[in-house]
Design a protein around this motif. Structure first.
Motif, PDB file in Angstrom:
ATOM      1  N   HIS A 135       0.880  -1.165   0.000  1.00  0.00           N
ATOM      2  CA  HIS A 135       0.000   0.000   0.000  1.00  0.00           C
ATOM      3  C   HIS A 135       0.920   1.217   0.000  1.00  0.00           C
ATOM      4  CE1 HIS A 135      -3.522  -2.500   0.901  1.00  0.00           C
ATOM      5  NE2 HIS A 135      -2.735  -3.165   1.719  1.00  0.00           N
ATOM      6  N   VAL A 136       0.944   1.957  -1.093  1.00  0.00           N
ATOM      7  CA  VAL A 136       1.925   3.037  -1.265  1.00  0.00           C
ATOM      8  C   VAL A 136       1.240   4.378  -1.032  1.00  0.00           C
ATOM      9  CG1 VAL A 136       3.602   4.089  -2.810  1.00  0.00           C
ATOM     10  CG2 VAL A 136       3.207   1.618  -2.902  1.00  0.00           C
ATOM     11  N   VAL A 137       1.843   5.190  -0.159  1.00  0.00           N
ATOM     12  CA  VAL A 137       1.323   6.508   0.198  1.00  0.00           C
ATOM     13  C   VAL A 137       2.331   7.551  -0.271  1.00  0.00           C
ATOM     14  CG1 VAL A 137       0.516   7.977   2.082  1.00  0.00           C
ATOM     15  CG2 VAL A 137       0.208   5.493   2.228  1.00  0.00           C
ATOM     16  N   CYS A 138       1.920   8.405  -1.205  1.00  0.00           N
ATOM     17  CA  CYS A 138       2.838   9.363  -1.835  1.00  0.00           C
ATOM     18  C   CYS A 138       2.406  10.790  -1.530  1.00  0.00           C
ATOM     19  CB  CYS A 138       2.857   9.174  -3.344  1.00  0.00           C
ATOM     20  SG  CYS A 138       3.432   7.563  -3.881  1.00  0.00           S
ATOM     21  N   GLN A 139       3.373  11.632  -1.251  1.00  0.00           N
ATOM     22  CA  GLN A 139       3.078  12.998  -0.842  1.00  0.00           C
ATOM     23  C   GLN A 139       3.548  14.002  -1.890  1.00  0.00           C
ATOM     24  OE1 GLN A 139       4.565  13.849   3.113  1.00  0.00           O
ATOM     25  NE2 GLN A 139       2.721  14.987   3.593  1.00  0.00           N
ATOM     26  N   SER A 173      -2.668  -0.822  -3.022  1.00  0.00           N
ATOM     27  CA  SER A 173      -3.500   0.378  -3.067  1.00  0.00           C
ATOM     28  C   SER A 173      -2.587   1.584  -3.175  1.00  0.00           C
ATOM     29  CB  SER A 173      -4.386   0.502  -1.813  1.00  0.00           C
ATOM     30  OG  SER A 173      -3.626   0.941  -0.692  1.00  0.00           O
ATOM     31  N   LEU A 174      -3.187   2.729  -3.521  1.00  0.00           N
ATOM     32  CA  LEU A 174      -2.450   3.991  -3.593  1.00  0.00           C
ATOM     33  C   LEU A 174      -3.154   5.035  -2.733  1.00  0.00           C
ATOM     34  CD1 LEU A 174      -1.692   4.202  -7.421  1.00  0.00           C
ATOM     35  CD2 LEU A 174       0.010   3.960  -5.603  1.00  0.00           C
ATOM     36  N   THR A 175      -2.360   5.895  -2.127  1.00  0.00           N
ATOM     37  CA  THR A 175      -2.880   7.068  -1.429  1.00  0.00           C
ATOM     38  C   THR A 175      -2.043   8.269  -1.856  1.00  0.00           C
ATOM     39  OG1 THR A 175      -3.593   5.747   0.472  1.00  0.00           O
ATOM     40  CG2 THR A 175      -3.334   8.119   0.819  1.00  0.00           C
ATOM     41  N   PHE A 176      -2.724   9.315  -2.279  1.00  0.00           N
ATOM     42  CA  PHE A 176      -2.057  10.561  -2.683  1.00  0.00           C
ATOM     43  C   PHE A 176      -2.367  11.627  -1.642  1.00  0.00           C
ATOM     44  CE2 PHE A 176      -2.729   8.245  -6.643  1.00  0.00           C
ATOM     45  CZ  PHE A 176      -1.506   8.386  -7.289  1.00  0.00           C
ATOM     46  N   VAL A 177      -1.329  12.174  -1.020  1.00  0.00           N
ATOM     47  CA  VAL A 177      -1.477  13.190   0.024  1.00  0.00           C
ATOM     48  C   VAL A 177      -0.980  14.528  -0.512  1.00  0.00           C
ATOM     49  CG1 VAL A 177      -0.854  13.863   2.372  1.00  0.00           C
ATOM     50  CG2 VAL A 177      -1.118  11.436   1.801  1.00  0.00           C
ATOM     51  N   SER A 178      -1.835  15.539  -0.520  1.00  0.00           N
ATOM     52  CA  SER A 178      -1.433  16.894  -0.943  1.00  0.00           C
ATOM     53  C   SER A 178      -0.801  16.864  -2.319  1.00  0.00           C
ATOM     54  CB  SER A 178      -0.448  17.503   0.068  1.00  0.00           C
ATOM     55  OG  SER A 178      -0.945  17.437   1.372  1.00  0.00           O
ATOM     56  N   SER A 179      -1.446  16.183  -3.266  1.00  0.00           N
ATOM     57  CA  SER A 179      -0.869  16.003  -4.588  1.00  0.00           C
ATOM     58  C   SER A 179      -1.817  16.545  -5.654  1.00  0.00           C
ATOM     59  CB  SER A 179      -0.533  14.525  -4.815  1.00  0.00           C
ATOM     60  OG  SER A 179       0.370  14.366  -5.878  1.00  0.00           O
ATOM     61  N   SER A 180      -1.524  16.243  -6.926  1.00  0.00           N
ATOM     62  CA  SER A 180      -2.237  16.892  -8.022  1.00  0.00           C
ATOM     63  C   SER A 180      -2.111  16.078  -9.297  1.00  0.00           C
ATOM     64  CB  SER A 180      -1.654  18.293  -8.261  1.00  0.00           C
ATOM     65  OG  SER A 180      -2.276  18.940  -9.359  1.00  0.00           O
ATOM     66  N   PRO A 194      -7.120   0.437  -5.818  1.00  0.00           N
ATOM     67  CA  PRO A 194      -7.964   1.260  -4.952  1.00  0.00           C
ATOM     68  C   PRO A 194      -7.187   2.503  -4.514  1.00  0.00           C
ATOM     69  CG  PRO A 194      -8.044  -1.046  -4.285  1.00  0.00           C
ATOM     70  CD  PRO A 194      -6.949  -0.938  -5.305  1.00  0.00           C
ATOM     71  N   THR A 195      -7.803   3.666  -4.631  1.00  0.00           N
ATOM     72  CA  THR A 195      -7.073   4.914  -4.421  1.00  0.00           C
ATOM     73  C   THR A 195      -7.800   5.823  -3.442  1.00  0.00           C
ATOM     74  OG1 THR A 195      -6.097   4.828  -6.639  1.00  0.00           O
ATOM     75  CG2 THR A 195      -6.129   6.970  -5.540  1.00  0.00           C
ATOM     76  N   LEU A 196      -7.030   6.338  -2.483  1.00  0.00           N
ATOM     77  CA  LEU A 196      -7.495   7.336  -1.529  1.00  0.00           C
ATOM     78  C   LEU A 196      -6.736   8.628  -1.790  1.00  0.00           C
ATOM     79  CD1 LEU A 196      -9.031   8.139   1.117  1.00  0.00           C
ATOM     80  CD2 LEU A 196      -7.027   7.281   2.378  1.00  0.00           C
ATOM     81  N   VAL A 197      -7.461   9.726  -1.884  1.00  0.00           N
ATOM     82  CA  VAL A 197      -6.859  11.053  -2.037  1.00  0.00           C
ATOM     83  C   VAL A 197      -7.066  11.806  -0.725  1.00  0.00           C
ATOM     84  CG1 VAL A 197      -6.914  13.228  -3.330  1.00  0.00           C
ATOM     85  CG2 VAL A 197      -7.317  11.048  -4.513  1.00  0.00           C
ATOM     86  N   VAL A 198      -5.987  12.369  -0.183  1.00  0.00           N
ATOM     87  CA  VAL A 198      -6.030  13.098   1.088  1.00  0.00           C
ATOM     88  C   VAL A 198      -5.538  14.513   0.840  1.00  0.00           C
ATOM     89  CG1 VAL A 198      -5.193  13.164   3.473  1.00  0.00           C
ATOM     90  CG2 VAL A 198      -5.587  10.950   2.353  1.00  0.00           C
ATOM     91  N   HIS A 199      -6.325  15.507   1.244  1.00  0.00           N
ATOM     92  CA  HIS A 199      -5.947  16.888   0.930  1.00  0.00           C
ATOM     93  C   HIS A 199      -6.429  17.828   2.024  1.00  0.00           C
ATOM     94  CE1 HIS A 199      -4.205  18.661  -2.815  1.00  0.00           C
ATOM     95  NE2 HIS A 199      -4.537  19.793  -2.197  1.00  0.00           N
ATOM     96  N   GLY A 200      -5.565  18.757   2.425  1.00  0.00           N
ATOM     97  CA  GLY A 200      -5.933  19.766   3.405  1.00  0.00           C
ATOM     98  C   GLY A 200      -6.692  20.919   2.768  1.00  0.00           C
ATOM     99  N   ASP A 201      -7.688  21.430   3.488  1.00  0.00           N
ATOM    100  CA  ASP A 201      -8.475  22.522   2.909  1.00  0.00           C
ATOM    101  C   ASP A 201      -7.787  23.881   3.044  1.00  0.00           C
ATOM    102  OD1 ASP A 201      -8.860  23.041   5.619  1.00  0.00           O
ATOM    103  OD2 ASP A 201     -11.055  22.995   5.531  1.00  0.00           O
ATOM    104  N   HIS A 202      -6.616  23.922   3.722  1.00  0.00           N
ATOM    105  CA  HIS A 202      -5.824  25.153   3.814  1.00  0.00           C
ATOM    106  C   HIS A 202      -4.595  25.113   2.903  1.00  0.00           C
ATOM    107  CE1 HIS A 202      -8.325  26.117   7.227  1.00  0.00           C
ATOM    108  NE2 HIS A 202      -7.566  27.108   7.631  1.00  0.00           N
ATOM    109  N   ASP A 203      -4.478  24.099   2.047  1.00  0.00           N
ATOM    110  CA  ASP A 203      -3.257  23.925   1.244  1.00  0.00           C
ATOM    111  C   ASP A 203      -3.037  25.148   0.340  1.00  0.00           C
ATOM    112  OD1 ASP A 203      -1.204  23.119  -0.494  1.00  0.00           O
ATOM    113  OD2 ASP A 203      -1.867  21.035  -0.474  1.00  0.00           O
ATOM    114  N   PRO A 204      -1.937  25.908   0.551  1.00  0.00           N
ATOM    115  CA  PRO A 204      -1.706  27.099  -0.267  1.00  0.00           C
ATOM    116  C   PRO A 204      -0.926  26.811  -1.539  1.00  0.00           C
ATOM    117  CG  PRO A 204      -0.046  27.016   1.439  1.00  0.00           C
ATOM    118  CD  PRO A 204      -0.913  25.774   1.607  1.00  0.00           C
ATOM    119  N   LEU A 205      -0.212  25.683  -1.568  1.00  0.00           N
ATOM    120  CA  LEU A 205       0.615  25.343  -2.732  1.00  0.00           C
ATOM    121  C   LEU A 205      -0.224  24.668  -3.810  1.00  0.00           C
ATOM    122  CD1 LEU A 205       3.484  25.215  -3.966  1.00  0.00           C
ATOM    123  CD2 LEU A 205       3.668  22.920  -2.973  1.00  0.00           C
ATOM    124  N   LEU A 206      -0.987  23.674  -3.404  1.00  0.00           N
ATOM    125  CA  LEU A 206      -1.913  22.966  -4.302  1.00  0.00           C
ATOM    126  C   LEU A 206      -3.297  23.059  -3.659  1.00  0.00           C
ATOM    127  CD1 LEU A 206       0.264  19.773  -5.001  1.00  0.00           C
ATOM    128  CD2 LEU A 206      -0.028  21.756  -6.511  1.00  0.00           C
TER     129      LEU A 206
END
Length: 284
Positions: free
Chosen positions: A103-107, A127-134, A224-236
């Protein structure tokens, strides 16, 4: 040794380089490989966070990318590798640790590693998880106008380098109420002291070639993919995470309220719970 303790750092000879890796938990559990963002060593996946995942039955792996921490470094401005090489490093770590499918989690920027893994090496990814990505699509919002980065520090002055990292982390937090300057400063001090070449850390990942997957794009990811993102992210800003969810078939989005382009401790419970659900199932 209890299941949640670290098994210690080790240097692995992989793809002609040395990569420093550390594991937490029971190797018989589902394996989670944590891929840090650009210019980030394994330390940016906090050991306490790794232990929280390990106590939930996961075998957690964090590692130093090339040009970070104790892994092989190249002269500043001269990284002799591509995104594909960094992706093959993940597979080399899996091989060295006996992990067939992870299960790979990439930031952040290194969501590109997850993309290449998911498209070109689907048999190695549970599985894949994308954290603060695009997705990197041209029509997505630009970084916030408030995102002011500090001037490059005097690299011979460790205190100045630490201050540069802290100021940058504060900017990336996007005004998050959870930004913990004391914790970030302590992390930065350890990171700078531990690195083979922090001068290389600061510049080399931004100079590498993004060669991308050979067999398709985000829409071709079957894991199977989970996307994780902060609602204050100023970069993305958050639409970047929403675009990933909409582009990857069946992907789910977890919005971390109050988080910027990072994973502050205050949101760990939500993140860990979601990641544990996403990674259910034993090692094949």
């Amino acid at each position: 040794m209890t299941s949640h303790q670290s098994h210690g750092e080790r240097l692995l000879g992989i793809n002609g380089v040395e990569l420093c890796a550390e594991t937490f938990g029971d190797p018989a559990g589902p394996a989670i490989v944590l891929v840090a963002g650009s210019a980030a060593s394994m330390l940016w996946w906090d050991a306490d966070l790794c232990e929280q995942l390990a106590t939930r039955g996961r075998f957690v792996v964090r590692y130093d990318h090339r040009d970070t921490g104790r892994s092989t470094c190249y002269p500043p401005g001269q990284p002799a590798y591509s995104f594909t090489d960094l992706t093959l490093d993940v597979l080399g770590i899996q091989d060295a640790l006996g992990i067939e499918r992870a299960h790979v989690v990439c930031q952040s920027m290194f969501g590109g590693i997850g993309l290449i893994l998911g498209v070109d090496h689907p048999d190695r990814v549970a599985s894949l998880t994308f954290v603060s990505s695009s997705t990197g699509a041209d029509d997505l919002p630009s970084p916030s106008s408030d995102l002011a980065m500090p001037a490059e520090p005097d690299l011979s002055d460790a205190a100045a380098v630490v201050e540069y990292v802290v100021v940058g982390a504060r900017a990336y937090a996007g005004g998050s109420p959870y930004f913990d300057e004391a914790a970030i400063r302590a992390l930065a001090e350890r990171d700078v002291a531990r690195a083979r070449s922090y001068a290389s850390t600061l510049v080399n990942h931004y100079a590498i070639e993004f060669d991308g997957p050979a067999r398709g794009g985000f829409g071709d990811i079957a894991a199977p993919t989970l996307v994780v993102h902060g609602d204050h992210d100023p970069l993305l800003p958050l639409p970047h995470g929403e675009a990933l969810r909409d582009t990857i078939p069946g992907a789910e989005l977890l919005v971390l309220k109050g988080a910027g382009h990072d994973l502050p401790r205050a949101v760990w419970d939500d993140f860990v719970s979601a990641l544990v659900r996403h990674t259910e199932g034993g090692r094949p």
